[in-house]
Design an enzyme around this catalytic site. Structure first.
Site, PDB file in Angstrom:
ATOM      1  N   HIS A 236       0.776  -1.199   0.104  1.00  0.00           N
ATOM      2  CA  HIS A 236      -0.034   0.161  -0.104  1.00  0.00           C
ATOM      3  C   HIS A 236       0.919   1.339  -0.017  1.00  0.00           C
ATOM      4  CE1 HIS A 236       1.204  -0.117   4.155  1.00  0.00           C
ATOM      5  NE2 HIS A 236       0.691   1.012   4.523  1.00  0.00           N
TER       6      HIS A 236
ATOM      7  N   HIS B 295       1.653   7.082  -0.119  1.00  0.00           N
ATOM      8  CA  HIS B 295       1.091   5.976   0.809  1.00  0.00           C
ATOM      9  C   HIS B 295      -0.392   6.167   0.621  1.00  0.00           C
ATOM     10  CE1 HIS B 295      -0.728   4.616   4.627  1.00  0.00           C
ATOM     11  NE2 HIS B 295       0.481   4.156   4.813  1.00  0.00           N
TER      12      HIS B 295
END
Length: 444
Positions: free
Chosen positions: A349, A364
């Site tokens: 992620h 992020h």
């Protein structure tokens, strides 16, 4: 006769040879500086040293060793059971065929089980089912239907246990990094096959002795095996493996604390230390940036949000550096500048990049998405790979994030941004942007 053994060996060797060629020619290796390791980590000594320091890896290895000895004993003695207890050696072929089919379904069913249950209760439940199978097996006698039923109760959970252990060992890599300050990925992942081979060697070493003790030697038949021999054999095939598995279950239940939730917390804590390595590098080198300026593009299309307005306090407070946040309109993530992939987080992620002139940045995706453990995320780059501005490096399935009840906001930040003379965010909150728009202008 020897013809049967010849063709058996031929099939095994041909399959092994062809699959080895497939791996050799089909696997692409990426050579980069991150893969170079000047420290000698070869040998069992290095593995044992790392095991002692990483307690979760140590305990899961010990639990798996006891479990492995138990199941290997039972699996290795099944043929003897069919031959000398039942007097029906062909029944073993029937069992092997059923195991092949059932094993495929067992592995396929694992994702559903992993989603419904945490690993610890799932592990304990699997071993409980196997112990019930052993208990039924021990009293099944020559009843083929009951023997096959008991054997399947014992076999069905085995692929699931294997995957549970494999996942915990994989998670122990981040646990070790968090605890020890460095990753031992290759050593950690070598533990499972090491324990497998060790447990198999122990069980294989005693199988022959068990056969001798039970009178199952050359010339013996089911009718020549006495009641005393049968009792000795059943103790070795059922009682001792059951004790081994109970020890493994007890160790797992008492010592394994690395749950899925704990691993997610550890990964989140490791993320917060993303910029620390660059602080260290800058203090040693004297400067962080080699050139004067950098133009960074928006990594994902969507609506701009002020970084200090995001719901993640770590990013909002500026601890991860200055930058910009974007509520995505699609799931494609692009390289914001020319540079090198420094880190691809295990949960996929987040990606850490360093520009060609030495500026570190973090992309992020989402808030709390570490809990998804990579579900819905695909990365198209590897650590150490060079990327060019505008190249797609990641993709995520936005509905999966929303279905999990999480925020899908993408944060784009620069570590140690206080070292820059100029750091200007070029996009305004509320603006709709694409990956071709300039996000940040930086000067040394």
């Amino acid at each position: 006769d020897d013809r049967g053994w010849f063709w058996f060996a031929f099939i095994v060797c041909a399959t092994a040879f062809l699959s080895a060629l497939a791996v050799g020619f089909g696997t692409r290796e990426v050579e980069n500086d991150l893969r170079k390791n000047e420290e000698d980590t070869a040998g069992i000594g290095a593995v044992l040293k790392m095991l002692v320091k990483n307690d979760q890896l140590l305990w899961v290895a010990i639990a798996y060793l006891f479990y492995g000895i138990g199941i290997n004993l039972v699996n290795a003695l099944e043929l003897y059971y069919f031959t000398y207890i039942m007097g029906f050696s062909k029944g073993f072929s029937i069992l092997s065929f059923i195991n092949m089919i059932v094993g495929l379904f067992s592995v396929s069913f694992f994702p559903f089980l992993a989603k419904k249950f945490n690993r610890k209760p799932l592990f304990i439940g699997c071993l409980t089912m196997m112990l019930i199978g052993l208990a039924v097996f021990s009293v099944a006698g020559s009843n083929l239907a009951l023997v096959l039923f008991a054997a399947e109760l014992f076999f069905i959970p085995q692929p699931v246990v294997f995957l549970i252990v494999l996942m915990i060992i994989t998670d122990s890599v981040e646990y070790g990094q968090w605890k020890l300050g460095h990753r031992d990925e290759s050593l950690a992942l070598s533990v499972r096959p090491l324990v497998d081979k060790f447990g198999g060697a122990i069980s294989n070493g005693v199988v022959g002795q068990i056969a001798v003790l039970a009178g199952m030697t050359t010339g013996a038949t089911a009718s020549s095996i006495t009641a005393s021999d049968q009792f000795t054999f059943k103790i070795m095939m059922f009682a001792i493996p059951a004790v081994m598995m109970l020890i493994g279950m007890f160790i797992f239940a008492k010592k394994i604390t690395l749950t899925e939730e704990r691993h997610a917390q550890i990964v989140a804590e490791l993320e917060k230390t993303w910029g620390d390595q660059f602080s260290s590098e800058s203090s040693e080198a004297g400067v962080l940036i080699k050139d004067d300026e950098l133009t960074a593009m928006v990594p994902v299309a969507g609506k701009v949000v002020a970084l200090n307005d995001v719901s993640d306090p770590t990013f909002a407070s500026g601890k991860m550096g200055s930058g910009v946040a974007i509520v995505p309109s699609d799931g494609k993530v692009y390289a914001p500048f020319d540079g090198v992939v420094k880190t691809v987080f295990v949960t996929r992620h987040a990606i850490g990049l360093v520009s060609d002139n030495g500026i570190p940045a973090l992309i992020h995706v989402g808030i709390g998405t570490v809990k998804m453990k990579g579900t819905g995320f695909v990365t198209y780059v590897n650590e150490g790979q060079h990327v060019t501005k505008g190249e797609q490096i990641m993709e995520f399935w936005d509905p999966a994030i929303k279905k999990a009840g999480l925020d899908d906001t993408v944060m784009f930040t620069f570590a140690n941004s206080d070292l820059f003379e100029k750091f200007e965010v070029e996009v305004k909150p509320g603006a709709e942007v694409s990956h071709t728009d300039v996000a940040v202008e930086i000067e040394k």
